[in-house]
Scaffold this motif. Structure first.
Motif, PDB file in Angstrom:
ATOM      1  N   GLY A 405       0.789  -1.231   0.000  1.00  0.00           N
ATOM      2  CA  GLY A 405       0.000   0.000   0.000  1.00  0.00           C
ATOM      3  C   GLY A 405       0.820   1.280   0.000  1.00  0.00           C
ATOM      4  O   GLY A 405       0.281   2.359  -0.262  1.00  0.00           O
ATOM      5  N   LYS A 406       2.137   1.198   0.272  1.00  0.00           N
ATOM      6  CA  LYS A 406       2.903   2.445   0.363  1.00  0.00           C
ATOM      7  C   LYS A 406       3.055   3.120  -0.996  1.00  0.00           C
ATOM      8  O   LYS A 406       2.947   4.353  -1.097  1.00  0.00           O
ATOM      9  N   LYS A 407       3.337   2.353  -2.035  1.00  0.00           N
ATOM     10  CA  LYS A 407       3.484   2.957  -3.353  1.00  0.00           C
ATOM     11  C   LYS A 407       2.238   3.751  -3.725  1.00  0.00           C
ATOM     12  O   LYS A 407       2.318   4.881  -4.215  1.00  0.00           O
ATOM     13  N   GLU A 408       1.080   3.169  -3.488  1.00  0.00           N
ATOM     14  CA  GLU A 408      -0.173   3.854  -3.821  1.00  0.00           C
ATOM     15  C   GLU A 408      -0.323   5.133  -3.003  1.00  0.00           C
ATOM     16  O   GLU A 408      -0.807   6.155  -3.500  1.00  0.00           O
ATOM     17  N   ALA A 409       0.100   5.084  -1.740  1.00  0.00           N
ATOM     18  CA  ALA A 409       0.006   6.264  -0.884  1.00  0.00           C
ATOM     19  C   ALA A 409       0.940   7.372  -1.386  1.00  0.00           C
ATOM     20  O   ALA A 409       0.571   8.542  -1.411  1.00  0.00           O
ATOM     21  N   VAL A 410       2.147   6.998  -1.772  1.00  0.00           N
ATOM     22  CA  VAL A 410       3.110   7.985  -2.256  1.00  0.00           C
ATOM     23  C   VAL A 410       2.631   8.598  -3.572  1.00  0.00           C
ATOM     24  O   VAL A 410       2.727   9.812  -3.770  1.00  0.00           O
ATOM     25  N   ILE A 411       2.126   7.769  -4.461  1.00  0.00           N
ATOM     26  CA  ILE A 411       1.582   8.289  -5.730  1.00  0.00           C
ATOM     27  C   ILE A 411       0.425   9.237  -5.454  1.00  0.00           C
ATOM     28  O   ILE A 411       0.282  10.284  -6.111  1.00  0.00           O
ATOM     29  N   ASP A 412      -0.399   8.895  -4.464  1.00  0.00           N
ATOM     30  CA  ASP A 412      -1.541   9.751  -4.139  1.00  0.00           C
ATOM     31  C   ASP A 412      -1.069  11.113  -3.625  1.00  0.00           C
ATOM     32  O   ASP A 412      -1.643  12.152  -3.963  1.00  0.00           O
ATOM     33  N   TRP A 413      -0.016  11.119  -2.809  1.00  0.00           N
ATOM     34  CA  TRP A 413       0.542  12.385  -2.325  1.00  0.00           C
ATOM     35  C   TRP A 413       1.068  13.209  -3.501  1.00  0.00           C
ATOM     36  O   TRP A 413       0.864  14.413  -3.570  1.00  0.00           O
ATOM     37  N   LEU A 414       1.729  12.534  -4.443  1.00  0.00           N
ATOM     38  CA  LEU A 414       2.254  13.249  -5.607  1.00  0.00           C
ATOM     39  C   LEU A 414       1.113  13.806  -6.447  1.00  0.00           C
ATOM     40  O   LEU A 414       1.211  14.917  -6.986  1.00  0.00           O
ATOM     41  N   ARG A 415       0.033  13.071  -6.560  1.00  0.00           N
ATOM     42  CA  ARG A 415      -1.140  13.582  -7.275  1.00  0.00           C
ATOM     43  C   ARG A 415      -1.730  14.792  -6.561  1.00  0.00           C
ATOM     44  O   ARG A 415      -2.142  15.762  -7.206  1.00  0.00           O
ATOM     45  N   TYR A 416      -1.775  14.730  -5.254  1.00  0.00           N
ATOM     46  CA  TYR A 416      -2.314  15.838  -4.469  1.00  0.00           C
ATOM     47  C   TYR A 416      -1.482  17.101  -4.677  1.00  0.00           C
ATOM     48  O   TYR A 416      -2.014  18.198  -4.860  1.00  0.00           O
ATOM     49  N   LEU A 417      -0.159  16.914  -4.644  1.00  0.00           N
ATOM     50  CA  LEU A 417       0.745  18.040  -4.867  1.00  0.00           C
ATOM     51  C   LEU A 417       0.715  18.495  -6.315  1.00  0.00           C
ATOM     52  O   LEU A 417       0.834  19.694  -6.604  1.00  0.00           O
ATOM     53  N   GLY A 418       0.568  17.548  -7.226  1.00  0.00           N
ATOM     54  CA  GLY A 418       0.634  17.844  -8.651  1.00  0.00           C
ATOM     55  C   GLY A 418      -0.669  18.315  -9.249  1.00  0.00           C
ATOM     56  O   GLY A 418      -1.229  17.662 -10.148  1.00  0.00           O
ATOM     57  N   THR A 419      -1.156  19.436  -8.775  1.00  0.00           N
ATOM     58  CA  THR A 419      -2.325  20.088  -9.363  1.00  0.00           C
ATOM     59  C   THR A 419      -1.913  21.505  -9.739  1.00  0.00           C
ATOM     60  O   THR A 419      -0.980  22.072  -9.149  1.00  0.00           O
ATOM     61  N   PRO A 420      -2.564  22.112 -10.722  1.00  0.00           N
ATOM     62  CA  PRO A 420      -2.174  23.466 -11.132  1.00  0.00           C
ATOM     63  C   PRO A 420      -2.113  24.461  -9.978  1.00  0.00           C
ATOM     64  O   PRO A 420      -1.167  25.243  -9.867  1.00  0.00           O
ATOM     65  N   GLN A 421      -3.123  24.429  -9.105  1.00  0.00           N
ATOM     66  CA  GLN A 421      -3.168  25.381  -7.998  1.00  0.00           C
ATOM     67  C   GLN A 421      -1.965  25.233  -7.083  1.00  0.00           C
ATOM     68  O   GLN A 421      -1.333  26.219  -6.686  1.00  0.00           O
ATOM     69  N   ARG A 422      -1.609  23.987  -6.757  1.00  0.00           N
ATOM     70  CA  ARG A 422      -0.523  23.773  -5.808  1.00  0.00           C
ATOM     71  C   ARG A 422       0.848  23.976  -6.455  1.00  0.00           C
ATOM     72  O   ARG A 422       1.784  24.433  -5.797  1.00  0.00           O
ATOM     73  N   VAL A 423       0.955  23.637  -7.727  1.00  0.00           N
ATOM     74  CA  VAL A 423       2.192  23.943  -8.449  1.00  0.00           C
ATOM     75  C   VAL A 423       2.441  25.447  -8.417  1.00  0.00           C
ATOM     76  O   VAL A 423       3.546  25.918  -8.132  1.00  0.00           O
ATOM     77  N   GLU A 424       1.404  26.218  -8.695  1.00  0.00           N
ATOM     78  CA  GLU A 424       1.526  27.678  -8.697  1.00  0.00           C
ATOM     79  C   GLU A 424       1.912  28.203  -7.313  1.00  0.00           C
ATOM     80  O   GLU A 424       2.786  29.068  -7.186  1.00  0.00           O
ATOM     81  N   GLN A 425       1.266  27.691  -6.288  1.00  0.00           N
ATOM     82  CA  GLN A 425       1.557  28.145  -4.928  1.00  0.00           C
ATOM     83  C   GLN A 425       3.020  27.939  -4.564  1.00  0.00           C
ATOM     84  O   GLN A 425       3.698  28.848  -4.083  1.00  0.00           O
ATOM     85  N   VAL A 426       3.504  26.727  -4.796  1.00  0.00           N
ATOM     86  CA  VAL A 426       4.858  26.372  -4.377  1.00  0.00           C
ATOM     87  C   VAL A 426       5.907  27.126  -5.200  1.00  0.00           C
ATOM     88  O   VAL A 426       6.859  27.687  -4.655  1.00  0.00           O
ATOM     89  N   VAL A 427       5.720  27.145  -6.513  1.00  0.00           N
ATOM     90  CA  VAL A 427       6.710  27.775  -7.389  1.00  0.00           C
ATOM     91  C   VAL A 427       6.757  29.285  -7.177  1.00  0.00           C
ATOM     92  O   VAL A 427       7.833  29.886  -7.067  1.00  0.00           O
ATOM     93  N   ASN A 428       5.611  29.915  -7.094  1.00  0.00           N
ATOM     94  CA  ASN A 428       5.591  31.371  -6.952  1.00  0.00           C
ATOM     95  C   ASN A 428       6.061  31.844  -5.588  1.00  0.00           C
ATOM     96  O   ASN A 428       6.606  32.943  -5.456  1.00  0.00           O
ATOM     97  N   GLU A 429       5.864  31.040  -4.565  1.00  0.00           N
ATOM     98  CA  GLU A 429       6.364  31.449  -3.253  1.00  0.00           C
ATOM     99  C   GLU A 429       7.880  31.533  -3.278  1.00  0.00           C
ATOM    100  O   GLU A 429       8.476  32.476  -2.745  1.00  0.00           O
ATOM    101  N   ASN A 430       8.521  30.564  -3.914  1.00  0.00           N
ATOM    102  CA  ASN A 430       9.977  30.606  -4.029  1.00  0.00           C
ATOM    103  C   ASN A 430      10.414  31.783  -4.898  1.00  0.00           C
ATOM    104  O   ASN A 430      11.360  32.487  -4.583  1.00  0.00           O
ATOM    105  N   GLY A 431       9.706  31.998  -6.008  1.00  0.00           N
ATOM    106  CA  GLY A 431       9.934  33.178  -6.835  1.00  0.00           C
ATOM    107  C   GLY A 431      11.134  33.121  -7.753  1.00  0.00           C
ATOM    108  O   GLY A 431      11.450  34.108  -8.420  1.00  0.00           O
ATOM    109  N   THR A 432      11.808  31.985  -7.839  1.00  0.00           N
ATOM    110  CA  THR A 432      13.005  31.885  -8.666  1.00  0.00           C
ATOM    111  C   THR A 432      12.701  31.371 -10.070  1.00  0.00           C
ATOM    112  O   THR A 432      13.394  31.699 -11.011  1.00  0.00           O
TER     113      THR A 432
END
Length: 516
Positions: A405-432
């Protein structure tokens, strides 16, 4: 900074950031450094706000597994205390992880706050021992050829499935940048990481000084750029002051002039991208050398621009005088500076008071030169080689991934992080860097740079076939632009350097280039 973003050799563009931004590592961190450059406080204005609670659930396997997911997030590591050169007050990724944990009781996200002297070696050693991080940062080109095979999960099938956290898209890939997904695929078409940000380069400018010179808007063409510099001069304002980085500027012109020959140049070794072998063969055949008028044809065109610059740094080594030139711009002494997407952070760190703008390297027209193919080469220097490149370790590289079950959990976390809204949040906060997914917006200071991520990764340059070639070309380039060498003499010097590079390549690699 004469390295090329290449598909089969280690992408080294971000090594230039290390030189120019003091503290950023190779590839952003191919050799263990940080991709963030001199991260400042600019960019804390991600439009997405806090990550919303997930719409829909994750993989069914996540309910059966509980435990800690270890993640090395490179330049986006939140609240980092041990990684130099990045923002220590980043919190968006931690906030997103907290919300994920709240929605998935029993799962914890642990971010690795550690700096690695040789990150590539660290990955190899940890993977060999079965101790690689569950989610780890890696350059797509390294995964496709440099790292040992089998250390990262093949994510291709997941790209083609729905992401439960992006309910309005039929598949996860539908939310991603189509060009980047295509261009970063392995030779067999597989995908080993998700890629969410882009290294961009552009002309940054002081809007206040532009206004003083009566320039109402940023230049959109080469002719407008030259005209703007002349207007700045006429107003008593220094247009530009920096070292003309041959390694960077040649890519814009050669990528345009040789665009129809890219497949030929990149095809000698039958592998993607322009390798040092491809370069050596192209030189030996008289294609990428002074026998072809396109090779030196851009020098007089570029001199039109540098003739408007303050001459102080024209003959200097960009790696040596780059910081001084940047400081001139940040101090308001010059109006334009060509740099990378880390500059807004530098500006924030310096506390600049003027309004900062940016514009892409212009697409040339037939009025500028008959050698242009009309290709938009604005993205030829940058690329999807930044910090938002995350992979999932295989059970062979990470023993803990054998837990049911761990692989599925890790993939799910990556899916959660890998959305347009969250990509924008993380990248723009760093600003580089620039977020490049279609439904994301970059920070205002880099909004015009976002289009670069839609360009094909078909950059052409010369300098990798020998250790000294780049240095020799930079030296001759500076002497020509400063008026200390005629074009005829510069051409002779360049040809001499190219011939020496080919001879060195053949000897060092015991290669008969005539067979290609």
């Amino acid at each position: 900074m004469t390295h090329l973003l290449q598909r089969k050799s280690l992408p080294v563009l971000l090594a230039a950031i290390a030189i120019m931004a003091a503290g950023c590592g190779s590839n952003g961190a191919s050799n263990g450094g940080n991709a963030s450059g001199n991260a400042g406080d600019a960019g804390n204005n991600a439009s997405g706000g806090n990550a919303a609670t997930a719409n829909g659930g994750g993989d069914a396997g996540t309910a059966a597994w509980t435990g800690t997911i270890d993640m090395y997030a490179q330049a986006y590591t939140p609240n980092a205390k041990n990684i130099t050169g990045i923002k220590s007050d980043q919190h968006q990724l931690r906030a997103i992880a907290d919300e994920y944990e709240k929605a998935h009781p029993g799962i914890k996200i642990n971010f690795i706050d550690e700096e690695f002297k040789d990150y590539n070696q660290t990955v190899r050693v940890k993977a060999a021992a079965g101790e690689l991080f569950d989610v780890f940062w890696a350059q797509w080109a390294d995964l496709n050829g440099t790292y040992p095979k089998g250390i990262a999960e093949d994510l291709t099938s997941y790209f083609g499935q729905p992401n439960p956290y992006i309910p309005d898209k039929a598949t996860w890939q539908d939310a991603m940048n189509t060009t980047v997904v295509s261009e970063t695929a392995a030779p067999d078409g597989k995908h080993y990481n998700i890629n969410g940000d882009y290294v961009a380069t552009a002309f940054f400018y002081n809007k206040d000084l532009f206004a003083q010179a009566g320039i109402a808007q940023a230049p959109a063409t080469w002719a407008e750029l030259i005209d703007a510099c002349k207007k700045l001069q006429a107003a008593g304002i220094v247009a530009m002051s920096q070292a003309p980085d041959f390694g960077w500027f040649q890519r814009h012109f050669l990528t345009d002039f040789y665009s129809k020959d890219f497949d030929t140049i990149a095809g000698y070794d039958k592998a993607p991208g322009v390798s040092s072998l491809d370069e050596a063969v192209a030189i030996s055949k008289g294609l990428l050398d002074t026998k072809d008028p396109r090779f030196m044809g851009w020098w007089p065109i570029f001199k039109q621009l540098t003739d408007t610059w303050k001459p102080d740094y024209l003959t200097g080594d960009p790696a040596v005088v780059g910081t001084n030139a940047r400081n001139d711009f940040l101090a308001g002494k010059t109006a334009i500076f060509y740099d990378g997407s880390w500059l807004p952070n530098n500006a924030a760190d310096a506390g600049v008071k003027f309004a900062l703008g940016s514009f892409n390297f212009p697409t040339l027209s037939s009025a500028d030169t008959p050698m242009t193919t009309g290709v938009d080469a604005s993205g030829a220097v940058g690329g999807p080689n930044a910090a938002f490149q995350f992979s999932v370790a295989t059970p062979e590289a990470d023993k803990s991934m054998k837990e049911p079950g761990k692989k599925e959990a890790v993939i799910d976390w990556l899916r959660y992080l890998g959305t347009p809204q969250r990509v924008e949040q993380v990248v723009n906060e760093n600003g580089t860097f620039v977020p490049h997914w279609p439904d994301t917006k970059p920070n205002d200071s880099m909004k015009d740079l976002a289009s670069q991520s839609t360009k094909e990764l078909k950059a052409i340059m010369v300098g990798n076939s020998s250790a000294n070639l780049g240095k020799d070309l930079q030296r001759t380039f500076g002497l020509y632009l400063s008026g200390n060498l005629s074009l005829e003499k510069a051409t002779a010097n360049v040809q001499k350097a190219l011939d020496a590079a080919v001879k060195e390549y053949k000897t060092k690699n015991d290669t008969d280039l005539s067979q290609y």
